[in-house]
Write a protein that holds these residues in place. Structure first.
Motif, PDB file in Angstrom:
ATOM      1  N   LEU A   1     -12.491 -15.208  -1.743  1.00  0.00           N
ATOM      2  CA  LEU A   1     -11.799 -16.481  -1.564  1.00  0.00           C
ATOM      3  C   LEU A   1     -11.655 -16.801  -0.084  1.00  0.00           C
ATOM      4  O   LEU A   1     -11.761 -17.964   0.325  1.00  0.00           O
ATOM      5  N   GLN A   2     -11.410 -15.784   0.724  1.00  0.00           N
ATOM      6  CA  GLN A   2     -11.344 -15.899   2.188  1.00  0.00           C
ATOM      7  C   GLN A   2     -12.094 -14.714   2.788  1.00  0.00           C
ATOM      8  O   GLN A   2     -11.793 -13.552   2.485  1.00  0.00           O
ATOM      9  N   SER A   3     -13.033 -14.991   3.673  1.00  0.00           N
ATOM     10  CA  SER A   3     -13.875 -13.921   4.212  1.00  0.00           C
ATOM     11  C   SER A   3     -13.080 -12.908   5.022  1.00  0.00           C
ATOM     12  O   SER A   3     -13.418 -11.716   5.051  1.00  0.00           O
ATOM     13  N   GLN A   4     -11.988 -13.356   5.665  1.00  0.00           N
ATOM     14  CA  GLN A   4     -11.208 -12.437   6.505  1.00  0.00           C
ATOM     15  C   GLN A   4     -10.434 -11.406   5.690  1.00  0.00           C
ATOM     16  O   GLN A   4      -9.861 -10.469   6.267  1.00  0.00           O
ATOM     17  N   MET A   5     -10.409 -11.566   4.359  1.00  0.00           N
ATOM     18  CA  MET A   5      -9.717 -10.569   3.536  1.00  0.00           C
ATOM     19  C   MET A   5     -10.352  -9.195   3.681  1.00  0.00           C
ATOM     20  O   MET A   5      -9.664  -8.170   3.617  1.00  0.00           O
ATOM     21  N   ASP A   6     -11.677  -9.167   3.892  1.00  0.00           N
ATOM     22  CA  ASP A   6     -12.360  -7.881   4.046  1.00  0.00           C
ATOM     23  C   ASP A   6     -12.226  -7.329   5.454  1.00  0.00           C
ATOM     24  O   ASP A   6     -12.723  -6.243   5.753  1.00  0.00           O
ATOM     25  N   GLU A   7     -11.542  -8.063   6.316  1.00  0.00           N
ATOM     26  CA  GLU A   7     -11.313  -7.607   7.687  1.00  0.00           C
ATOM     27  C   GLU A   7      -9.878  -7.148   7.923  1.00  0.00           C
ATOM     28  O   GLU A   7      -9.553  -6.657   9.005  1.00  0.00           O
ATOM     29  N   THR A   8      -9.023  -7.329   6.931  1.00  0.00           N
ATOM     30  CA  THR A   8      -7.602  -7.029   7.078  1.00  0.00           C
ATOM     31  C   THR A   8      -7.290  -5.692   6.424  1.00  0.00           C
ATOM     32  O   THR A   8      -7.462  -5.525   5.209  1.00  0.00           O
ATOM     33  N   VAL A   9      -6.821  -4.742   7.214  1.00  0.00           N
ATOM     34  CA  VAL A   9      -6.558  -3.381   6.736  1.00  0.00           C
ATOM     35  C   VAL A   9      -5.051  -3.189   6.562  1.00  0.00           C
ATOM     36  O   VAL A   9      -4.254  -3.539   7.444  1.00  0.00           O
ATOM     37  N   LEU A  10      -4.693  -2.631   5.415  1.00  0.00           N
ATOM     38  CA  LEU A  10      -3.295  -2.269   5.143  1.00  0.00           C
ATOM     39  C   LEU A  10      -3.121  -0.777   5.371  1.00  0.00           C
ATOM     40  O   LEU A  10      -3.729   0.049   4.666  1.00  0.00           O
ATOM     41  N   GLN A  11      -2.312  -0.428   6.337  1.00  0.00           N
ATOM     42  CA  GLN A  11      -1.973   0.966   6.525  1.00  0.00           C
ATOM     43  C   GLN A  11      -0.937   1.378   5.464  1.00  0.00           C
ATOM     44  O   GLN A  11      -0.276   0.533   4.863  1.00  0.00           O
ATOM     45  N   PRO A  12      -0.800   2.661   5.207  1.00  0.00           N
ATOM     46  CA  PRO A  12       0.206   3.098   4.236  1.00  0.00           C
ATOM     47  C   PRO A  12       1.601   2.551   4.584  1.00  0.00           C
ATOM     48  O   PRO A  12       2.014   2.596   5.739  1.00  0.00           O
ATOM     49  N   GLY A  13       2.283   2.009   3.594  1.00  0.00           N
ATOM     50  CA  GLY A  13       3.616   1.449   3.791  1.00  0.00           C
ATOM     51  C   GLY A  13       3.635  -0.014   4.173  1.00  0.00           C
ATOM     52  O   GLY A  13       4.708  -0.596   4.331  1.00  0.00           O
ATOM     53  N   GLN A  14       2.453  -0.633   4.318  1.00  0.00           N
ATOM     54  CA  GLN A  14       2.402  -2.041   4.713  1.00  0.00           C
ATOM     55  C   GLN A  14       2.245  -2.955   3.499  1.00  0.00           C
ATOM     56  O   GLN A  14       1.625  -2.589   2.495  1.00  0.00           O
ATOM     57  N   LEU A  15       2.786  -4.166   3.643  1.00  0.00           N
ATOM     58  CA  LEU A  15       2.760  -5.177   2.595  1.00  0.00           C
ATOM     59  C   LEU A  15       1.801  -6.294   2.977  1.00  0.00           C
ATOM     60  O   LEU A  15       1.733  -6.690   4.147  1.00  0.00           O
ATOM     61  N   VAL A  16       1.097  -6.839   1.982  1.00  0.00           N
ATOM     62  CA  VAL A  16       0.287  -8.026   2.181  1.00  0.00           C
ATOM     63  C   VAL A  16       0.707  -9.065   1.139  1.00  0.00           C
ATOM     64  O   VAL A  16       1.008  -8.733  -0.009  1.00  0.00           O
ATOM     65  N   TYR A  17       0.721 -10.344   1.565  1.00  0.00           N
ATOM     66  CA  TYR A  17       1.227 -11.433   0.729  1.00  0.00           C
ATOM     67  C   TYR A  17       0.432 -12.681   1.081  1.00  0.00           C
ATOM     68  O   TYR A  17       0.318 -13.043   2.256  1.00  0.00           O
ATOM     69  N   GLY A  18      -0.147 -13.321   0.070  1.00  0.00           N
ATOM     70  CA  GLY A  18      -0.939 -14.515   0.322  1.00  0.00           C
ATOM     71  C   GLY A  18      -0.805 -15.515  -0.809  1.00  0.00           C
ATOM     72  O   GLY A  18      -0.596 -15.138  -1.969  1.00  0.00           O
TER      73      GLY A  18
ATOM     74  N   SER B   1       2.348  -5.776   7.245  1.00  0.00           N
ATOM     75  CA  SER B   1       3.420  -5.198   8.045  1.00  0.00           C
ATOM     76  C   SER B   1       4.377  -4.437   7.132  1.00  0.00           C
ATOM     77  O   SER B   1       4.432  -4.678   5.922  1.00  0.00           O
ATOM     78  N   GLY B   2       5.141  -3.565   7.745  1.00  0.00           N
ATOM     79  CA  GLY B   2       6.221  -2.888   7.035  1.00  0.00           C
ATOM     80  C   GLY B   2       7.512  -3.675   7.066  1.00  0.00           C
ATOM     81  O   GLY B   2       8.481  -3.305   6.413  1.00  0.00           O
ATOM     82  N   ASP B   3       7.537  -4.777   7.814  1.00  0.00           N
ATOM     83  CA  ASP B   3       8.688  -5.682   7.830  1.00  0.00           C
ATOM     84  C   ASP B   3       8.458  -6.732   6.751  1.00  0.00           C
ATOM     85  O   ASP B   3       7.813  -7.751   6.974  1.00  0.00           O
TER      86      ASP B   3
ATOM     87  N   GLY C   1       7.014 -12.168   4.439  1.00  0.00           N
ATOM     88  CA  GLY C   1       7.339 -13.270   3.538  1.00  0.00           C
ATOM     89  C   GLY C   1       7.477 -14.597   4.256  1.00  0.00           C
ATOM     90  O   GLY C   1       6.934 -15.612   3.813  1.00  0.00           O
ATOM     91  N   LYS C   2       8.179 -14.597   5.381  1.00  0.00           N
ATOM     92  CA  LYS C   2       8.382 -15.845   6.117  1.00  0.00           C
ATOM     93  C   LYS C   2       7.079 -16.355   6.726  1.00  0.00           C
ATOM     94  O   LYS C   2       6.761 -17.554   6.633  1.00  0.00           O
ATOM     95  N   ASN C   3       6.301 -15.451   7.339  1.00  0.00           N
ATOM     96  CA  ASN C   3       5.058 -15.874   7.976  1.00  0.00           C
ATOM     97  C   ASN C   3       4.050 -16.430   6.967  1.00  0.00           C
ATOM     98  O   ASN C   3       3.326 -17.386   7.260  1.00  0.00           O
ATOM     99  N   THR C   4       4.015 -15.839   5.778  1.00  0.00           N
ATOM    100  CA  THR C   4       3.105 -16.344   4.749  1.00  0.00           C
ATOM    101  C   THR C   4       3.509 -17.736   4.297  1.00  0.00           C
ATOM    102  O   THR C   4       2.662 -18.630   4.135  1.00  0.00           O
ATOM    103  N   GLN C   5       4.811 -17.952   4.105  1.00  0.00           N
ATOM    104  CA  GLN C   5       5.260 -19.284   3.698  1.00  0.00           C
ATOM    105  C   GLN C   5       4.988 -20.323   4.789  1.00  0.00           C
ATOM    106  O   GLN C   5       4.563 -21.447   4.493  1.00  0.00           O
TER     107      GLN C   5
ATOM    108  N   ASN D   1       0.851  -1.190   0.000  1.00  0.00           N
ATOM    109  CA  ASN D   1       0.000   0.000   0.000  1.00  0.00           C
ATOM    110  C   ASN D   1       0.890   1.245   0.000  1.00  0.00           C
ATOM    111  O   ASN D   1       1.424   1.648   1.030  1.00  0.00           O
ATOM    112  N   SER D   2       1.043   1.839  -1.175  1.00  0.00           N
ATOM    113  CA  SER D   2       1.866   3.045  -1.304  1.00  0.00           C
ATOM    114  C   SER D   2       1.021   4.305  -1.402  1.00  0.00           C
ATOM    115  O   SER D   2       1.524   5.371  -1.796  1.00  0.00           O
ATOM    116  N   SER D   3      -0.241   4.206  -1.051  1.00  0.00           N
ATOM    117  CA  SER D   3      -1.094   5.388  -1.004  1.00  0.00           C
ATOM    118  C   SER D   3      -0.963   6.036   0.375  1.00  0.00           C
ATOM    119  O   SER D   3      -0.216   5.566   1.239  1.00  0.00           O
TER     120      SER D   3
END
Length: 466
Positions: free
Chosen positions: A239-256, A206-208, A213-217, A173-175
């Protein structure tokens, strides 16, 4: 003569101390590879290597060992002779004493350097590349990583699939506002569709990036799923209902990464949308965002790769061997199509490809396996199945998030030698222990290149007693 010898020996000492060395013209590839490894002088007090290599390190490559031993021997012999005559001979002149002192210093430096070099070489092992072959199998990979850094809302990637499939999304999220990322399944056919999710996982945004990457794997490799999604005609669901519950703050990465099977063709859309909007309503008016210059998105047929060998590995006979993964030389990158514009794309790194490593072993005893990063920082996970035992997850590395940050960079000659089948395993090679397994039972590893990590990697096999 004494004055001339003094200048000559002093010159030799100056060259040694300055690091002005030459490789023999007839040095073998093995000697060149050894000569380019970092010396013990380049090791910091912390145990890590500095970036620049010490050109004075490989003294064995700079001075012929036989010449060194003879020179040192003559100096020691002369020293013993001088001590024997000390009681009956007058004290040497100032120039003679200076020359003898320099000669003794040269001999001492050479002996010390040779001892260090021999000690270092004793901790190094030559490895050769093991012959492997691969076959691409399985269903369809939907890969969404472009634009990776997302600044506006929209469809990140979209295509239709049926049968076995895998979706991988990796977006930042680079907005300047909170966002959500979701995978929406749509049945645009005439009959009902059933989607069965069989495996998958994600990490908290997360911004880390390495931690994500490790936690997703670990989430993906840590077990299976049994989830059913029913889609009527013209019906859309996440595909997963919790996707609409997960918020990305600016600068955070999501990987699934998720594996699923669709009974009939369904449209898969990866979207980024405002955190306060409904994803299904947003998709109705969303547009496809242009890909970035990396062009890491597309559809790839054959989402799994089986790596095996025609030759069983016998640790007692074959010693230490390795084979690379995701280097695009011995293990080629996948080629696919960007369904949003029809262009050909390359999956640089083979992200989303699930490898099955099935190298047969033979002989008595056991084989030790390691993963070694070659491209830099690495944080991931794997699985291993030994014999009839259930598979278990392996963190790479175990006990910390990442490794590969302390491995010294390869010289061009060392990289060329490794690509041609010869590499050096040293005490500075960073390794993730994958375990030791008896050769009389089948051992199978699962591997997939982790997001946020550097590639390629080596899989190393060696006798367990090493």
């Amino acid at each position: 003569m004494i004055k001339g010898k003094k200048y000559m020996v002093a010159g030799v000492l100056a060259c040694l101390l300055a690091g002005n060395v030459m490789l023999p013209g007839n040095a073998s590839a093995k000697d060149i590879l050894l000569s380019e490894q970092p010396s013990l002088d380049t090791v910091k007090a912390s145990g890590q290597l500095v970036a620049e290599k010490d050109l004075t390190a490989p003294v064995a490559a700079a001075v012929n060992q036989e010449t060194v031993e003879k020179a040192a021997g003559r100096t020691e012999k002369k020293s013993r002779k001088d001590r024997h005559k000390k009681a009956v001979q007058p004290a040497p002149k100032t120039g003679e004493a200076t020359a003898l002192n320099i000669q003794q210093r040269v001999a001492a430096i050479l002996r010390q350097r040779m001892a260090e070099e021999n000690k270092w070489r004793a901790k190094s092992h030559m490895m050769r590349m093991w012959p492997v072959e691969s076959e691409d199998t399985g269903g369809t990979l939907i890969f969404s990583d472009s634009p990776e850094s997302v600044t506006e809302d929209g469809i990140l990637y979209q295509d239709s699939v049926a049968g076995d499939a895998r979706v991988l999304y990796y977006h930042l999220n680079s907005s300047n506002a909170p966002k959500k990322v979701a995978v929406v399944l749509e049945n645009d056919g005439d009959g009902s569709a059933i989607v069965r999710v069989t495996r998958g996982g994600t990490s908290a945004p997360s911004g880390d990036y390495l931690d994500v990457g490790k936690n997703t794997q670990e989430a993906y490799f840590n077990g299976s799923r049994h989830e059913l999604i029913y889609l009527r005609p013209d019906n859309k669901k996440l595909l997963q209902s919790q996707m609409d519950e997960t918020v990305l703050q600016p600068g955070q990465l999501v990987y699934g990464v998720y594996d699923f099977t669709a009974s009939r063709k369904v449209k898969v859309s990866v979207i980024m949308y405002p955190a306060d909007q409904d994803p299904i309503e947003f998709l109705k008016s969303a547009r496809v965002l242009p890909k970035d210059e990396q062009r890491l998105r597309g559809t790839f047929h054959g989402m799994d790769r089986i790596v095996t060998s025609q030759t069983p590995y016998d640790p007692a006979q074959d010693g230490i061997v390795y084979f690379p993964l995701a280097d695009d030389l011995h293990d080629r990158y996948r080629v696919g199509i960007d369904a949003t514009d029809g262009s050909q794309v390359i999956d640089y790194g083979n992200y989303g490809v699930l490898y099955r490593l099935e190298i047969p072993t033979t002989g008595s005893g056991a084989t030790q396996y390691f993963l070694s990063p070659l491209g830099g920082v690495y944080a991931g996970a794997m699985t291993v199945q030994y014999g009839t035992n259930p598979s278990r997850m392996l963190s790479t590395p175990y006990g910390r998030t990442f490794f590969g940050d302390s491995t010294p960079p390869e010289s061009p000659n060392a990289e060329q030698a490794r690509n041609e089948g010869l590499a050096l395993l040293t005490e500075y090679t960073e390794l993730a222990d994958l375990g030791t397994y008896e050769n009389d039972k089948k051992t199978v590893f699962e591997f997939s290149p982790p997001g946020a990590s550097n590639l390629p990697v080596n899989i190393i096999m060696m006798p367990s007693n090493n």
